[in-house]
Design a protein around this motif. Sequence first.
Motif, short mmCIF file in Angstrom:
data_model
loop_
_atom_site.label_atom_id
_atom_site.label_comp_id
_atom_site.label_asym_id
_atom_site.label_seq_id
_atom_site.Cartn_x
_atom_site.Cartn_y
_atom_site.Cartn_z
N PRO A 194 44.97 7.96 -8.75
CA PRO A 194 44.02 8.61 -7.84
C PRO A 194 42.71 9.01 -8.51
CG PRO A 194 46.23 9.46 -7.46
CD PRO A 194 46.31 8.58 -8.68
N ALA A 195 42.79 9.44 -9.76
CA ALA A 195 41.56 9.84 -10.45
C ALA A 195 40.61 8.67 -10.62
CB ALA A 195 41.90 10.45 -11.81
N ASP A 196 41.14 7.49 -10.89
CA ASP A 196 40.29 6.30 -11.04
C ASP A 196 39.64 5.94 -9.71
OD1 ASP A 196 41.12 6.31 -13.64
OD2 ASP A 196 42.36 4.50 -13.49
N ALA A 197 40.41 6.02 -8.63
CA ALA A 197 39.86 5.72 -7.31
C ALA A 197 38.78 6.73 -6.93
CB ALA A 197 40.98 5.72 -6.27
N ALA A 198 39.02 8.00 -7.24
CA ALA A 198 38.02 9.02 -6.93
C ALA A 198 36.73 8.78 -7.70
CB ALA A 198 38.58 10.41 -7.26
N ARG A 199 36.84 8.40 -8.95
CA ARG A 199 35.62 8.12 -9.74
C ARG A 199 34.92 6.87 -9.22
NH1 ARG A 199 39.42 9.54 -13.97
NH2 ARG A 199 39.09 11.73 -14.55
N ARG A 200 35.68 5.92 -8.75
CA ARG A 200 35.10 4.73 -8.13
C ARG A 200 34.23 5.15 -6.94
NH1 ARG A 200 37.25 -0.56 -6.88
NH2 ARG A 200 39.22 -0.01 -7.87
N TRP A 201 34.75 6.08 -6.15
CA TRP A 201 34.00 6.55 -4.98
C TRP A 201 32.77 7.36 -5.39
CZ3 TRP A 201 38.15 8.34 -0.89
CH2 TRP A 201 38.75 7.19 -0.34
N LEU A 202 32.88 8.18 -6.43
CA LEU A 202 31.70 8.93 -6.88
C LEU A 202 30.55 7.99 -7.22
CD1 LEU A 202 33.13 11.71 -9.25
CD2 LEU A 202 31.93 12.06 -7.08
N ALA A 203 30.88 6.84 -7.76
CA ALA A 203 29.84 5.88 -8.14
C ALA A 203 29.13 5.30 -6.92
CB ALA A 203 30.45 4.75 -8.96
N LEU A 204 29.73 5.43 -5.73
CA LEU A 204 29.11 4.94 -4.51
C LEU A 204 28.10 5.93 -3.92
CD1 LEU A 204 32.24 3.39 -2.72
CD2 LEU A 204 30.45 2.19 -4.01
N GLY A 205 28.12 7.18 -4.39
CA GLY A 205 27.10 8.11 -3.93
C GLY A 205 27.48 9.53 -3.61
N PRO A 206 28.74 9.86 -3.25
CA PRO A 206 29.06 11.24 -2.92
C PRO A 206 28.86 12.19 -4.11
CG PRO A 206 30.79 9.78 -2.17
CD PRO A 206 29.89 8.96 -3.04
N SER A 207 28.63 13.46 -3.80
CA SER A 207 28.52 14.47 -4.85
C SER A 207 29.89 14.96 -5.29
CB SER A 207 27.71 15.67 -4.34
OG SER A 207 26.37 15.30 -4.08
N VAL A 208 30.83 15.05 -4.34
CA VAL A 208 32.17 15.58 -4.62
C VAL A 208 33.20 14.72 -3.90
CG1 VAL A 208 33.65 17.62 -4.64
CG2 VAL A 208 31.17 17.91 -4.56
#
Length: 310
Positions: A194-208
């Motif tokens: 899950p942590a890797d997926a979350a960081r993948r999403w952060l790279a798309l633009g969200p702040s949190v």
Amino acid sequence: MAPMTDFLVIGECVADIVRSPAGPDVTHPGGSPANVAYGLARLGHRAALLTQLGDDPSGELIGAHLRSAGVELLSDGQQGVATPTAVVTLDDQGRASYDFDIHWTLRPTGAPTGIGHVHIGSIAAVTEPGASAVSALAAELRSTATVSYDPNVRADLLGDHGAAVAKVEECVALADVVKASDEDLEWLYPGEPPADAARRWLALGPSVVFVTLGGDGALAFTGAGEVRGEPVRTEVADTVGAGDSFMSAMLDALAERGLVGAGARPALGALGAGELAAVLRHAGTAAAVTVSRAGARPPDVAELRAALAG
């Protein structure tokens, strides 16, 4: 559409027909976006829900439920739609599985004024033909409002896996704040932590990016790192609406800190570990109250304050 609403939620209402080993079927108002709007209103916010409700008993039930908390109902003006339904089957531990009968055909509609925050998610954000109208409206409002997104994955309705992942990632890229469960992420990215997926999403633009872990608490990810929220212990009646209650209370906590609205983006991106831990506790406590009773019944202001104090 009506002006001057603080929160706008866009998405489906669903009549949840809850089936359990303990007794007869019971119909509850549901639908992830509807639950978030209801939760926000219960926590004292001005909230509107742009949705589709049928002129049928389920539509009347859901409409009355939402209005009872002060949610303003908005529509695209279509006639003849049917209120979506879902048979929610509970196992002997209160865990829910879903069988949906839902169509989402939202048409393009004008943006209301005075919106500080837009929330999108679940079936309505990825199911055509209505999903395109959801994305377009969120993108239009993003110039003045912050945006949140919860995929709330319903695998049986998503069709081709690759296309579903691409659509989810488009929504993530629109958002400032994203919340997903570990089960959502496992379906989207099988075998990926899950942590890797979350960081993948952060790279798309969200702040949190927030990740809920069921009975194991929740995580928050920002560019600065990861914060863990410990689980809030409670006796579980059922898990219906737990993630939606977490979402509405998380938005409540961000609003309390002045972190909604386009002008708040820099501060949202600079959230520190202590603030994130407090947001996680606030949201996790609301979810714990919700799972302690049947159906998607999030706490009001007094109940959440009492639970936090306890």
